[in-house]
Design a protein around this motif. Structure first.
Motif, PDB file in Angstrom:
ATOM      1  N   ASN A  70       0.833  -1.198   0.000  1.00  0.00           N
ATOM      2  CA  ASN A  70       0.000   0.000   0.000  1.00  0.00           C
ATOM      3  C   ASN A  70       0.866   1.245   0.000  1.00  0.00           C
ATOM      4  O   ASN A  70       2.081   1.164   0.149  1.00  0.00           O
ATOM      5  CB  ASN A  70      -1.013  -0.041   1.167  1.00  0.00           C
ATOM      6  N   LYS A  72       1.497   5.540  -1.592  1.00  0.00           N
ATOM      7  CA  LYS A  72       1.427   6.421  -2.764  1.00  0.00           C
ATOM      8  C   LYS A  72       1.958   5.762  -4.043  1.00  0.00           C
ATOM      9  O   LYS A  72       1.386   5.909  -5.112  1.00  0.00           O
ATOM     10  CB  LYS A  72       2.248   7.692  -2.444  1.00  0.00           C
ATOM     11  N   ASP A  73       3.059   5.006  -3.924  1.00  0.00           N
ATOM     12  CA  ASP A  73       3.664   4.417  -5.131  1.00  0.00           C
ATOM     13  C   ASP A  73       3.277   2.946  -5.333  1.00  0.00           C
ATOM     14  O   ASP A  73       3.929   2.221  -6.094  1.00  0.00           O
ATOM     15  CB  ASP A  73       5.196   4.516  -5.049  1.00  0.00           C
ATOM     16  N   SER A  74       2.228   2.476  -4.638  1.00  0.00           N
ATOM     17  CA  SER A  74       1.930   1.035  -4.683  1.00  0.00           C
ATOM     18  C   SER A  74       1.546   0.558  -6.085  1.00  0.00           C
ATOM     19  O   SER A  74       2.013  -0.490  -6.538  1.00  0.00           O
ATOM     20  CB  SER A  74       0.846   0.664  -3.660  1.00  0.00           C
ATOM     21  N   SER A  75       0.718   1.339  -6.797  1.00  0.00           N
ATOM     22  CA  SER A  75       0.302   0.896  -8.145  1.00  0.00           C
ATOM     23  C   SER A  75       1.519   0.842  -9.071  1.00  0.00           C
ATOM     24  O   SER A  75       1.638  -0.081  -9.893  1.00  0.00           O
ATOM     25  CB  SER A  75      -0.739   1.850  -8.729  1.00  0.00           C
ATOM     26  N   GLU A 117      -7.435   2.272  -4.534  1.00  0.00           N
ATOM     27  CA  GLU A 117      -6.538   2.846  -5.541  1.00  0.00           C
ATOM     28  C   GLU A 117      -5.063   2.686  -5.136  1.00  0.00           C
ATOM     29  O   GLU A 117      -4.193   2.537  -5.984  1.00  0.00           O
ATOM     30  CB  GLU A 117      -6.866   4.329  -5.784  1.00  0.00           C
ATOM     31  N   ASP A 118      -4.806   2.730  -3.824  1.00  0.00           N
ATOM     32  CA  ASP A 118      -3.407   2.631  -3.377  1.00  0.00           C
ATOM     33  C   ASP A 118      -3.205   1.463  -2.406  1.00  0.00           C
ATOM     34  O   ASP A 118      -2.410   1.535  -1.468  1.00  0.00           O
ATOM     35  CB  ASP A 118      -2.967   3.949  -2.726  1.00  0.00           C
ATOM     36  N   ARG A 119      -3.941   0.367  -2.651  1.00  0.00           N
ATOM     37  CA  ARG A 119      -3.798  -0.796  -1.750  1.00  0.00           C
ATOM     38  C   ARG A 119      -4.064  -2.083  -2.522  1.00  0.00           C
ATOM     39  O   ARG A 119      -5.125  -2.235  -3.140  1.00  0.00           O
ATOM     40  CB  ARG A 119      -4.795  -0.643  -0.589  1.00  0.00           C
ATOM     41  N   VAL A 144       6.074   3.163  -0.249  1.00  0.00           N
ATOM     42  CA  VAL A 144       5.145   2.040  -0.088  1.00  0.00           C
ATOM     43  C   VAL A 144       5.383   1.313   1.235  1.00  0.00           C
ATOM     44  O   VAL A 144       6.474   1.404   1.813  1.00  0.00           O
ATOM     45  CB  VAL A 144       5.302   0.978  -1.219  1.00  0.00           C
TER      46      VAL A 144
END
Ligand code: THG
Length: 370
Positions: A70, A72-75, A117-119, A144
């Protein structure tokens, strides 16, 4: 084949359901992601196969561990590790996706769940994934968090799985589409349930995060399951080979790239996405693969594959290796999954194989078998 005991220890973790399956008559385990995975109950493999195809089973598949990523940069990190285009991935859906390294070699073939979206949860096959993800994140200074989530899956598989789940959760469960997930309440807790599982007999996976309520859910299924002929079970070698569900470490591993594994539909190269191994995959695609996963039908009715077994053509040229196999009651012969070298890719190629000192004949075929 002689079998041996597994010596249990803390290192080979049990699961929240271990006490349950041991009361229910588990007779063998394998180790998967450093945990106990039941492989046998009192029924024979063939009895369990027929039961799975006619009724419903509950499986302790806690070994399908969830690595949570999870932040901000997870995706960006998840996409960096897979050649499947996840840019349009939706919250509430599962994605089967090859995880590859910079040489496009397969690290794992997990189911990826987009929770927000971030997990994300990466639902692992038996593979060394978490440290790989952490190494990338540390080296690239990505924002992350990466850790093993406290989640233990039990799976409800078989043609009567929907009726059984409906009895416990109500009719809403019927709306779930294949590889979709949603949250359902039982015993005061919400449970993530996906329409998925490692059989082709239809089923659900309950991602249990609340142990007390989760175990009450597990017990409730067995309380009401008699009318559906519910039995405890586990992934079935005969069914999973017949259904061509691949097993990482057996059929595919770090020596293979996703195109060799037949994952073409999960290899998306015409885009601006950044992921490891992309240039290598483009090269493999333009030059063509040099080996390929295929089916094998062998004219015998017994096999135990505990390491790869060489396959030859009628002139004794080595043409590939068998990686898993079992007797199949529908085909009335042994069927298996093999990595075959170029130029022997044609289905119906005749083969020779030595099984435990016995010379056998057979044929190649395309996957899936059915
Ligand atoms: N469920 C969950 N996690 C898992 C597995 C699972 N982790 C380990 C292992 N199994 C991963 N391997 C697979 C292999 C195949 C499938 C799922 C996980 C599968 N494949 C379908 C097929 O091949 O037709 C659908 C693929 C698709 O449509 O994208 O279901 O079982 N949680």
């Amino acid at each position: 084949m002689k079998n041996y005991f597994i010596s249990k220890s803390k290192r080979l973790r049990g699961t929240p359901y271990t006490s349950r399956v041991e009361k229910q008559g588990v007779t063998a385990y394998t180790i998967y992601n450093h945990m106990l995975l039941p492989t046998r109950f009192e029924d024979t493999l063939e009895e369990a196969y027929h039961h799975l195809k006619e009724h419903v089973q509950v499986w302790d598949v806690s070994v399908q561990r969830q690595t949570e990523i999870n932040g901000k940069d997870s995706s960006r990190l998840v996409q960096l590790m897979t050649c499947r285009d996840l840019s349009k991935a939706k919250v509430g859906r599962c994605y089967y996706a090859p995880i590859i390294d910079h040489n496009a070699k397969l690290i794992s073939d997990p189911v990826i769940l987009k929770l927000a979206e971030d997990r994300w949860w990466i639902s692992l096959s038996d593979s060394d994934f978490e440290l790989f993800a952490k190494g990338l994140a540390i080296g690239l200074k990505y924002d992350v968090n990466i850790f093993e989530a406290k989640v233990d899956i039990f799976s409800v598989q078989g043609p009567k799985s929907t009726d059984l789940m409906k009895k416990v959760l109500g009719p809403k469960i019927e709306e779930l589409k294949f590889f979709g997930f949603d949250y359902y309440e039982f015993a005061g807790s919400k449970h993530l349930i996906a329409k998925s599982g490692w059989s082709k007999q239809s089923g659900f996976e309950v991602y249990m995060e609340h142990e007390k309520a989760g175990l009450a859910f597990y017990d409730k299924l067995f309380e009401v399951g008699d009318e559906f002929n519910l039995k405890p079970g586990c992934p079935n070698l005969i069914e999973r080979i017949e259904s061509s569900l691949l097993s990482y470490g057996n059929d595919i591993d770090i020596g293979d790239n996703p195109l060799e594994c037949g994952f073409d539909k999960y290899v998306n190269l015409d885009n601006d996405l950044e992921f490891l191994g992309k240039d290598e995959l483009k090269k493999v695609k333009s030059e063509g693969i040099k080996k390929k996963l295929m089916g094998v039908k062998i004219d015998t009715n017994e096999i135990a594959v505990t390491s790869s077994i060489n396959i030859y053509d009628n002139s004794n040229n080595l043409i590939g290796e068998l990686r898993s196999g079992s007797f199949n009651p529908m085909f009335k012969q042994v069927i298996g999954i093999a990595m075959i070298n170029k130029p022997y890719f044609n289905a119906s190629q005749e083969i020779k194989i030595n099984l435990d000192g016995k010379n056998c004949t057979g044929k190649l075929c395309d996957l899936p078998f059915i």
